[in-house]
Design a protein around this motif. Structure first.
Motif, PDB file in Angstrom:
ATOM      1  N   ALA A 171       0.830  -1.204   0.000  1.00  0.00           N
ATOM      2  CA  ALA A 171       0.000   0.000   0.000  1.00  0.00           C
ATOM      3  C   ALA A 171       0.865   1.255   0.000  1.00  0.00           C
ATOM      4  CB  ALA A 171      -0.931  -0.004   1.213  1.00  0.00           C
ATOM      5  N   ARG A 172       1.923   1.240   0.781  1.00  0.00           N
ATOM      6  CA  ARG A 172       2.822   2.407   0.787  1.00  0.00           C
ATOM      7  C   ARG A 172       3.451   2.597  -0.588  1.00  0.00           C
ATOM      8  NH1 ARG A 172       5.633   5.593   4.592  1.00  0.00           N
ATOM      9  NH2 ARG A 172       7.492   6.522   3.656  1.00  0.00           N
ATOM     10  N   LEU A 173       3.862   1.500  -1.226  1.00  0.00           N
ATOM     11  CA  LEU A 173       4.433   1.610  -2.567  1.00  0.00           C
ATOM     12  C   LEU A 173       3.395   2.150  -3.549  1.00  0.00           C
ATOM     13  CD1 LEU A 173       6.694   1.120  -4.618  1.00  0.00           C
ATOM     14  CD2 LEU A 173       5.851  -1.226  -4.862  1.00  0.00           C
ATOM     15  N   ALA A 174       2.145   1.670  -3.442  1.00  0.00           N
ATOM     16  CA  ALA A 174       1.090   2.194  -4.314  1.00  0.00           C
ATOM     17  C   ALA A 174       0.937   3.690  -4.127  1.00  0.00           C
ATOM     18  CB  ALA A 174      -0.225   1.482  -4.034  1.00  0.00           C
ATOM     19  N   GLY A 175       1.049   4.155  -2.889  1.00  0.00           N
ATOM     20  CA  GLY A 175       0.984   5.586  -2.647  1.00  0.00           C
ATOM     21  C   GLY A 175       2.066   6.350  -3.367  1.00  0.00           C
ATOM     22  N   GLU A 176       3.203   5.712  -3.573  1.00  0.00           N
ATOM     23  CA  GLU A 176       4.332   6.369  -4.229  1.00  0.00           C
ATOM     24  C   GLU A 176       4.250   6.327  -5.749  1.00  0.00           C
ATOM     25  OE1 GLU A 176       8.189   5.150  -2.792  1.00  0.00           O
ATOM     26  OE2 GLU A 176       7.367   4.630  -0.835  1.00  0.00           O
ATOM     27  N   VAL A 177       3.716   5.217  -6.339  1.00  0.00           N
ATOM     28  CA  VAL A 177       3.900   5.034  -7.781  1.00  0.00           C
ATOM     29  C   VAL A 177       2.623   4.777  -8.568  1.00  0.00           C
ATOM     30  CG1 VAL A 177       6.229   4.132  -7.405  1.00  0.00           C
ATOM     31  CG2 VAL A 177       4.315   2.524  -7.620  1.00  0.00           C
ATOM     32  N   ALA A 178       1.486   4.522  -7.911  1.00  0.00           N
ATOM     33  CA  ALA A 178       0.283   4.104  -8.636  1.00  0.00           C
ATOM     34  C   ALA A 178      -0.754   5.226  -8.683  1.00  0.00           C
ATOM     35  CB  ALA A 178      -0.330   2.860  -7.989  1.00  0.00           C
ATOM     36  N   ALA A 198      -1.221   3.705   5.102  1.00  0.00           N
ATOM     37  CA  ALA A 198      -0.007   3.401   4.347  1.00  0.00           C
ATOM     38  C   ALA A 198      -0.025   4.061   2.982  1.00  0.00           C
ATOM     39  CB  ALA A 198       0.162   1.884   4.200  1.00  0.00           C
ATOM     40  N   LEU A 199      -1.185   4.067   2.332  1.00  0.00           N
ATOM     41  CA  LEU A 199      -1.314   4.779   1.052  1.00  0.00           C
ATOM     42  C   LEU A 199      -0.974   6.256   1.229  1.00  0.00           C
ATOM     43  CD1 LEU A 199      -4.636   3.476  -0.576  1.00  0.00           C
ATOM     44  CD2 LEU A 199      -2.343   3.310  -1.560  1.00  0.00           C
ATOM     45  N   ARG A 200      -1.522   6.842   2.269  1.00  0.00           N
ATOM     46  CA  ARG A 200      -1.301   8.268   2.511  1.00  0.00           C
ATOM     47  C   ARG A 200       0.178   8.546   2.795  1.00  0.00           C
ATOM     48  NH1 ARG A 200      -4.769   8.774   6.234  1.00  0.00           N
ATOM     49  NH2 ARG A 200      -6.480   9.378   4.851  1.00  0.00           N
ATOM     50  N   ALA A 201       0.795   7.682   3.577  1.00  0.00           N
ATOM     51  CA  ALA A 201       2.208   7.871   3.904  1.00  0.00           C
ATOM     52  C   ALA A 201       3.078   7.774   2.666  1.00  0.00           C
ATOM     53  CB  ALA A 201       2.644   6.838   4.947  1.00  0.00           C
ATOM     54  N   GLY A 202       2.775   6.803   1.792  1.00  0.00           N
ATOM     55  CA  GLY A 202       3.556   6.673   0.571  1.00  0.00           C
ATOM     56  C   GLY A 202       3.398   7.874  -0.335  1.00  0.00           C
ATOM     57  N   ALA A 203       2.176   8.371  -0.457  1.00  0.00           N
ATOM     58  CA  ALA A 203       1.939   9.535  -1.303  1.00  0.00           C
ATOM     59  C   ALA A 203       2.642  10.768  -0.749  1.00  0.00           C
ATOM     60  CB  ALA A 203       0.437   9.780  -1.424  1.00  0.00           C
ATOM     61  N   GLU A 204       2.594  10.938   0.578  1.00  0.00           N
ATOM     62  CA  GLU A 204       3.257  12.096   1.176  1.00  0.00           C
ATOM     63  C   GLU A 204       4.769  12.018   0.995  1.00  0.00           C
ATOM     64  OE1 GLU A 204       1.891  12.064   5.187  1.00  0.00           O
ATOM     65  OE2 GLU A 204      -0.076  12.934   4.698  1.00  0.00           O
ATOM     66  N   MET A 210      -2.669  11.194  -3.091  1.00  0.00           N
ATOM     67  CA  MET A 210      -2.922   9.810  -2.726  1.00  0.00           C
ATOM     68  C   MET A 210      -3.708   9.124  -3.842  1.00  0.00           C
ATOM     69  SD  MET A 210      -4.524   8.320   0.828  1.00  0.00           S
ATOM     70  CE  MET A 210      -6.198   7.928   0.349  1.00  0.00           C
ATOM     71  N   PRO A 211      -3.331   7.906  -4.229  1.00  0.00           N
ATOM     72  CA  PRO A 211      -4.077   7.193  -5.269  1.00  0.00           C
ATOM     73  C   PRO A 211      -5.518   6.947  -4.849  1.00  0.00           C
ATOM     74  CG  PRO A 211      -1.999   6.082  -4.767  1.00  0.00           C
ATOM     75  CD  PRO A 211      -2.202   7.117  -3.713  1.00  0.00           C
ATOM     76  N   ARG A 212      -6.383   6.775  -5.844  1.00  0.00           N
ATOM     77  CA  ARG A 212      -7.721   6.304  -5.541  1.00  0.00           C
ATOM     78  C   ARG A 212      -7.645   4.888  -4.982  1.00  0.00           C
ATOM     79  NH1 ARG A 212      -8.580   7.502 -10.795  1.00  0.00           N
ATOM     80  NH2 ARG A 212      -9.456   5.447 -11.248  1.00  0.00           N
ATOM     81  N   LEU A 213      -8.641   4.528  -4.217  1.00  0.00           N
ATOM     82  CA  LEU A 213      -8.699   3.190  -3.623  1.00  0.00           C
ATOM     83  C   LEU A 213      -9.918   2.462  -4.173  1.00  0.00           C
ATOM     84  CD1 LEU A 213      -7.747   1.025  -1.670  1.00  0.00           C
ATOM     85  CD2 LEU A 213      -8.931   2.237   0.180  1.00  0.00           C
ATOM     86  N   THR A 214      -9.655   1.346  -4.843  1.00  0.00           N
ATOM     87  CA  THR A 214     -10.708   0.506  -5.403  1.00  0.00           C
ATOM     88  C   THR A 214     -10.723  -0.816  -4.652  1.00  0.00           C
ATOM     89  OG1 THR A 214     -10.617   1.469  -7.628  1.00  0.00           O
ATOM     90  CG2 THR A 214     -11.460  -0.771  -7.449  1.00  0.00           C
ATOM     91  N   ALA A 215     -11.868  -1.147  -4.081  1.00  0.00           N
ATOM     92  CA  ALA A 215     -12.010  -2.408  -3.337  1.00  0.00           C
ATOM     93  C   ALA A 215     -12.929  -3.346  -4.110  1.00  0.00           C
ATOM     94  CB  ALA A 215     -12.585  -2.149  -1.949  1.00  0.00           C
ATOM     95  N   ILE A 216     -12.399  -4.508  -4.488  1.00  0.00           N
ATOM     96  CA  ILE A 216     -13.209  -5.552  -5.134  1.00  0.00           C
ATOM     97  C   ILE A 216     -13.776  -6.410  -4.006  1.00  0.00           C
ATOM     98  CG2 ILE A 216     -13.225  -7.464  -6.777  1.00  0.00           C
ATOM     99  CD1 ILE A 216     -10.861  -6.126  -8.185  1.00  0.00           C
ATOM    100  N   VAL A 217     -15.098  -6.348  -3.826  1.00  0.00           N
ATOM    101  CA  VAL A 217     -15.734  -6.887  -2.617  1.00  0.00           C
ATOM    102  C   VAL A 217     -16.681  -8.027  -2.979  1.00  0.00           C
ATOM    103  CG1 VAL A 217     -17.100  -6.329  -0.583  1.00  0.00           C
ATOM    104  CG2 VAL A 217     -15.612  -4.579  -1.588  1.00  0.00           C
TER     105      VAL A 217
END
Length: 327
Positions: A171-178, A198-204, A210-217
């Motif tokens: 998730a942190r990596l996704a925040g950085e690159v996705a 973790a997404l937020r931390a990676g983006a910061e 911060m990337p969008r978050l898609t949940a396949i449920v």
């Protein structure tokens, strides 16, 4: 009904692995004729999602599509970029091209050995694909990706890059690159407590949004003749046997151990709301928890219904759920 945040989008997962491309058409039609935002498909080793979605577009259903997620070991980054851009051109819509490393056993079978560092492999792969889509000559000399190449420039709708996310490191990596983080089987409470921070931390750290978050449920309507655990296992038995999914669910508080039976794993998944079941109104309440957790798009996954009751039942289920949650 509990109101779901207006910003959230609802999409559809093709609830089967198509053996013929025409099997995708009813779900493409449903996407076109309902409030569904996008049609998604995971990796398939039968009809490839790129070709299946192109078939649907050729049949008249030019709908937005997403791949969640394609396995990196099956295609060079150059082909991945070219395929995704081609699909955007064919559909006439932006494409979400999600990627992931797959399980270590898959990596070993395809590549000869698992990635020593899946995070590094994903970083290099997404970086190369993004640069290729951006135009110009791309030179990458990494641990896992080495290429000097350029995609021939041509007009096409944009491609958004997704990364499959289960645990905080990815998730942190996704925040950085996705552009999009894509999750599967992740309960809403776990997304709120572990994935979103973790997404937020990676983006910061990368000084980017911060990337969008898609949940396949996975979900199903509750009925007297149905057992939620049976439907959950019909949908996700393979995932529930994989160590990385069990580890994620353990982190999510599901109380699942590495040696628990498949039946116990299914009960744990249902118990922690990784699989949703209930009336349309109850599903709307459960879905609202995902919105409150920070999810931007919920992909409705009725693969268990399709596996046990067939295509028409799955289509009816999708129509009923969409009518309630996407008001």
């Amino acid at each position: 009904m509990v109101a779901v945040k207006s910003r959230i989008a609802f999409s559809i997962l093709v609830p089967t692995v198509p053996r013929r491309p025409e099997q995708i058409l009813p779900f493409a039609a449903l996407t076109a004729w309902t409030p569904a935002a996008r049609l998604w498909q995971g990796q398939s080793l039968l009809v490839e999602p790129y070709q299946g979605f192109a078939h649907a577009a050729g049949a008249g259903f030019r709908v937005p599509v997403g791949l969640g997620v394609a396995l990196m070991g099956l295609r060079n980054p150059y082909e991945a970029a070219g395929q995704a851009r081609s699909l955007a051109a064919v559909t006439g819509h932006p494409v979400v091209a999600g990627f992931g490393p797959g399980a270590p056993a898959f990596q070993r079978a395809i590549l000869g050995r698992p990635y020593p560092s899946p995070l590094t492999a994903c970083r290099e792969y997404l970086t190369a694909v993004r640069q290729l889509l951006g135009g110009g000559v791309v030179e990458v000399a990494g641990e896992y990706v080495n290429l000097t190449a350029q995609l021939t420039p041509t007009p096409a709708p944009p491609v958004e890059l997704g990364l499959g996310v289960l645990r905080p490191g990815m998730a942190r990596l996704a925040g950085e690159v996705a552009d999009v983080a894509i999750t599967w089987l992740t309960p809403a409470a776990y997304l709120r407590s572990s994935v979103v921070p973790a997404l937020r931390a990676g983006a910061e750290a990368a000084n980017r949004p911060m990337p969008r978050l898609t949940a396949i449920v996975p979900m199903a309507l509750g009925r007297p003749d149905r057992t939620p655990v049976e439907i959950a296992l019909a949908s996700n038995a393979g995932h529930l046997q994989a160590p990385h999914y069990r580890d994620m669910l353990r982190r999510a508080g599901a109380g699942i151990g590495p040696d628990d039976s498949l039946e116990d794993a299914g009960k744990a998944l249902v118990g922690c709301d990784g699989f949703l079941s209930g009336s349309p109104e109850q599903l709307a309440e459960l879905v609202a928890e995902y919105a409150d957790a920070g999810v931007d798009e919920i992909v409705i996954n009725v693969t268990g219904v399709h596996a046990l009751y067939g295509q028409q039942a799955a289509l009816a289920e999708l129509r009923t759920i969409l009518a309630e949650v996407a008001r």
